[in-house]
Scaffold this motif. Structure first.
Motif, mmCIF file in Angstrom:
data_model
loop_
_atom_site.group_PDB
_atom_site.id
_atom_site.type_symbol
_atom_site.label_atom_id
_atom_site.label_comp_id
_atom_site.label_asym_id
_atom_site.label_seq_id
_atom_site.Cartn_x
_atom_site.Cartn_y
_atom_site.Cartn_z
ATOM 1 N N PRO A 192 0.816 -1.225 0.000
ATOM 2 C CA PRO A 192 0.000 0.000 0.000
ATOM 3 C C PRO A 192 0.845 1.268 0.000
ATOM 4 O O PRO A 192 0.391 2.317 -0.464
ATOM 5 N N ASN A 222 -2.586 -2.342 -3.900
ATOM 6 C CA ASN A 222 -3.090 -3.305 -2.934
ATOM 7 C C ASN A 222 -4.540 -2.951 -2.642
ATOM 8 O O ASN A 222 -4.847 -1.800 -2.300
ATOM 9 N N SER A 225 -5.699 -0.938 0.464
ATOM 10 C CA SER A 225 -5.053 0.353 0.741
ATOM 11 C C SER A 225 -5.930 1.327 1.527
ATOM 12 O O SER A 225 -5.414 2.041 2.399
ATOM 13 N N GLU A 228 -5.397 0.017 5.092
ATOM 14 C CA GLU A 228 -4.012 -0.058 5.555
ATOM 15 C C GLU A 228 -3.280 1.274 5.441
ATOM 16 O O GLU A 228 -2.439 1.598 6.264
ATOM 17 N N SER A 235 -12.238 -1.921 3.402
ATOM 18 C CA SER A 235 -11.883 -1.622 2.008
ATOM 19 C C SER A 235 -12.955 -2.155 1.066
ATOM 20 O O SER A 235 -12.714 -2.397 -0.111
#
Length: 686
Positions: A192, A222, A225, A228, A235
């Motif tokens: 990320p 990713n 992201s 993270e 997400s």
């Protein structure tokens, strides 16, 4: 008109891209005695590069570079060009509606000069087979490269954006010369962090270097992201806060890089996060990103490399997951599909997703780096492998629906077309670890530009440009081209003939290990899952009475593959579990054919050594010795493969190796005990 005899441009290039002979790769053009005359009405950074290239290497009549938006040029697109000689023969005009087209036309003109093509009365119109021709770098932010065998990553993230290596421009130049117009900078197993503000500044610096060479930057992302990197609680692609996060992030990227290309995504594959973690589909995830990118004309390349542990045949899983989603993806999404249904094996049938997905653009993904083909130790020219896939007929809309035609917009008129290649480039002096591995980078670009080029034509071009002095010898050219053309089949012969696949050593994929067993490992990560050798025979039964993977292919292929008597023998063990005493078309038993084929592969590698050694003195000493050393390794590895596989399978066949063939020099027990450490992959059993 402005006439350029620009000493400034020439000096800048002399101190940059041309500073190292190694950086010239296949662009080893002798400088003309006097700078070429170039005429243009317009000057942009890309046209400036085109002018400089002509001044660096052109040795003919004046060249006119012309941006022309007439009907003819519009039909060629922004990357296409028209090269024609003036009626009086005293000049050549290269025209295009776009600056990139002029640059590609210049490189074509220089290539023709360098390869000795006829330059009389030129009238050449070309436009690329695929709109996006893109390298996928599997480079990590710590500069390691997954499945990279040529040193560390070119991208020195610690020094960016302040310090720009001259190799960045050399890289862009090499790609422009073969028509590559996109690069994904980072690994599909993405961190990320690459989307952080600090790293986007570094990406911007690279994009600025690449832009004059018409090379767009893309990033692997990713899927987690937002959580993270952005601190969100989820997400989930249908969550409004997640969608807003991606819109804001995309806007941030385009403020820095106005011509940013878009995202490459590996999701819900090999443990990576994806939309399925939230009960959503691949289409839900791809479309969320596509909506954020759409206002900026960015695209999403969503990989179809998905497989999960279970009883299902791994070769079927991508088709099973993606076919129900056909037509559900937004028009700026393209599904990226590996050439075969497993994973870049030395030989696979084409992926059945090609042609089957009719409402969704699909792009081929080829592996330039030799993960399963001896790393940078083995000379394996890959154009024949890729041509085999591209020329395979899917029959999805009748005869002639080849993989090339169902992906280039000919059969299905999708506006978005692309071809990807997993890069084999690192920071070693010769870029690719093996001098001949450079030919695969070159071949990928040329096939992405024009998939109708033959493997022989591409090899001839590369040899003449890479070894310009040696290539003046007809014997060198014919012998080395023959070696290149035989090399892929030789690798299949000494590794996994007749449709055997994925019997490599566990983890690093270098060398044979058909006996491999790892406690607790997933079955589909182990060779036995694929070869299924027993006292009856060997091979994976994918017929209608087996896993029925043949049903994913359109008729007549499904019937052809289903019958062991009609299945192509080079794929027979891919689709069938075949008895050891099965009679092949040449009258040999399957066991005998395995023995003869493994032996043939070994003898072919020995012939490569003889071929190369004959030209000592024609090739500069450094490159000659480097290739010579690696051919020795390849030959020893071929013996390792032959001995290991035949001795292992002989336990099941209980049949003798034909007496006229070379005897094994190893014993099976010692081969089983040998454990290769990847850092010492030159020290295989000898």
């Amino acid at each position: 008109m402005i006439r350029f005899f620009c000493l400034l441009i020439f000096c800048c290039l002399a101190s940059g891209s041309y500073a190292s002979e190694a950086d010239s790769l296949w662009l080893r053009m002798p400088a003309p005695k006097t700078a070429a005359e170039v005429i243009t009405r317009k000057m942009t950074p890309t046209i400036q590069v085109a002018v400089a290239e002509l001044k660096h290497g052109w040795r003919g009549v004046p060249v006119v570079l012309k941006v022309d938006k007439s009907k003819v040029e519009r039909g060629l697109g922004g990357d296409g060009y028209w090269i024609r000689t003036a009626t009086d023969g005293k000049s050549i005009t290269i025209s295009s509606i776009g600056d990139a087209g002029l640059l590609y036309g210049v490189f074509q003109l220089l290539r023709m000069q360098q390869t000795g093509a006829s330059m009389n009365r030129l009238d050449i119109k070309e436009s690329p087979s695929y709109k996006i021709r893109i390298l996928n770098h599997w480079d990590n932010l710590d500069r390691t490269i997954e499945r990279g065998y040529a040193g560390r990553s070119l991208w020195n993230w610690d020094e960016l954006p302040a310090t720009l290596s001259p190799r960045y421009e050399a890289y862009a130049r090499a790609n422009a010369s073969i028509g590559v117009n996109g690069t994904v900078l980072n690994n599909v197993n993405a961190s990320p962090e690459v989307l952080s503000a600090a790293y986007l500044q570094k990406v911007q610096a690279l994009a600025n270097v690449f832009r004059p060479y018409a090379l767009k930057v893309y990033l692997s992302i990713n899927f987690s992201s937002p959580a993270e990197l952005g601190g969100l609680s989820t997400s989930d692609p249908l969550d409004k806060n997640v969608r807003k996060w991606w819109i804001d992030k995309v806007n941030e990227i385009y403020k820095l890089i106005p011509d940013f290309g878009g995202f490459l995504v590996k999701a819900n594959s090999e443990g990576l996060p994806g939309p399925q973690d939230f009960g959503r589909t691949h289409a839900d995830g791809a479309n969320m990103l596509a909506e954020a990118l759409k206002p900026h004309k960015g695209i999403v390349m969503w990989r179809a490399f998905v497989y999960n542990p279970g009883d299902q045949d791994r070769a079927k899983q991508a088709y099973q997951e993606f076919m129900p989603l056909d037509g559900q993806f937004h028009d700026n999404v393209i599904v990226q599909v590996k050439n075969g249904p497993i994973d870049f094996q030395p030989r696979e049938p084409f992926s059945p997703l090609f042609g089957a997905m009719k409402k969704t653009p699909v792009m081929p993904e080829f592996q330039i780096t030799q993960e399963y083909l001896g790393f940078s130790n083995h000379l394996v020219y890959l154009a024949p492998m890729w041509k085999e896939c591209l020329e395979s007929d899917t029959y999805q809309k009748g005869k002639g629906s080849t993989v090339a035609r169902v992906t280039d917009g000919s059969v299905y008129p999708h506006a978005l077309t692309a071809m990807a290649g997993v890069a084999n480039i690192g920071d070693e002096d010769n870029w690719c670890g093996h001098t001949f591995a450079q030919s695969n980078w070159y071949a990928f670009g040329r096939l992405a530009w024009n998939h109708e080029l033959s493997s022989e034509q591409i090899a001839d071009e590369w040899l003449k440009q890479t070894f310009p002095d040696a290539a003046s010898s007809a014997s060198f050219l014919s012998a080395t081209e023959k070696m290149m053309m035989e090399s892929r089949e030789a690798a299949v012969n000494y590794m996994m003939p007749l449709g055997l696949h994925h019997i490599f050593a566990f983890g690093h994929h270098y060398g044979p290990e058909p006996w491999c067993e790892v406690p607790g490992a997933r079955a589909d990560w182990l060779p036995g899952y694929y070869h299924k050798a027993d006292k009856v025979g060997v091979g994976f039964d994918r017929s209608k009475t087996g896993s029925n993977a043949v049903a994913q292919y359109q008729s007549p292929l499904c019937d052809l593959y289903d019958d062991v008597q009609t299945c192509p023998e080079n794929l027979i063990l891919w689709f069938h579990h075949v008895p050891w005493d099965f009679k092949m078309k040449n009258g040999r038993t399957l066991w005998e054919e395995l023995c003869y084929t493994y032996d043939k592969g070994l003898q072919q590698t020995r012939s490569f050594q003889k071929t190369w050694d004959a030209f000592e003195g024609l090739v500069d000493s450094n490159r000659f010795k480097e290739v010579q050393r690696r051919l020795k390794i390849q030959t020893r590895d071929a013996m390792w493969w032959k001995d290991g596989c035949l001795l292992y399978f002989q336990q099941y066949s209980q049949m003798p190796i034909p007496h006229e063939l070379e005897r094994p020099v190893h014993d099976l027990d010692s081969l089983k005990r040998f454990k290769l450490h990847i850092s010492n992959h030159e020290n295989a059993p000898r």
